[in-house]
Scaffold this motif. Structure first.
Motif, short mmCIF file in Angstrom:
data_model
loop_
_atom_site.label_atom_id
_atom_site.label_comp_id
_atom_site.label_asym_id
_atom_site.label_seq_id
_atom_site.Cartn_x
_atom_site.Cartn_y
_atom_site.Cartn_z
N UNK A 143 0.98 -1.35 -0.02
CA UNK A 143 0.05 0.02 -0.06
C UNK A 143 0.89 1.17 -0.25
N UNK A 144 1.81 1.03 0.58
CA UNK A 144 2.97 2.32 0.71
C UNK A 144 3.96 2.41 -0.55
N UNK A 145 3.71 1.51 -1.59
CA UNK A 145 4.59 1.46 -2.80
C UNK A 145 5.79 0.85 -2.80
N UNK A 146 5.90 -0.12 -1.77
CA UNK A 146 7.18 -1.04 -1.47
C UNK A 146 7.01 -2.43 -1.74
N UNK A 147 7.86 -3.09 -2.09
CA UNK A 147 7.77 -4.63 -2.67
C UNK A 147 7.22 -5.11 -1.28
#
Length: 79
Positions: free
Chosen positions: A46-50
């Motif tokens: 959701x935070x854009x990390x893997x």
């Protein structure tokens, strides 16, 4: 219950070192830890990390400290 936790429970019972209550409490904590790591994976995405990258590993390592400490307390209890 997850397969790996079931296997761990079986191995602890076989070892005969801890009581059934201690083993049950430890397995419950391990299940909670696994659930928390699943939630961390979702948060990372959701935070854009893997979902299983560096941030995931770092957060799970912090969670492991808490759960490890709780398990240590259970292991020290007399049965």
């Amino acid at each position: 219950m997850r397969t790996d936790i079931m296997k761990m429970k079986h191995e602890m019972l076989k070892a005969g070192i801890l009581s059934w209550k201690q083993i049950s409490e430890i397995c419950k904590l391990e299940e909670q830890f696994a659930d928390e790591c699943d939630e961390i994976a979702l948060q990372c995405e959701a935070e854009g990390y893997p979902s299983h990258g560096f941030n995931y590993e770092l957060r799970c390592a912090e969670a492991r400290k808490y759960y490890g400490a709780q398990i240590g307390l259970i292991e020290c209890e007399r049965y």
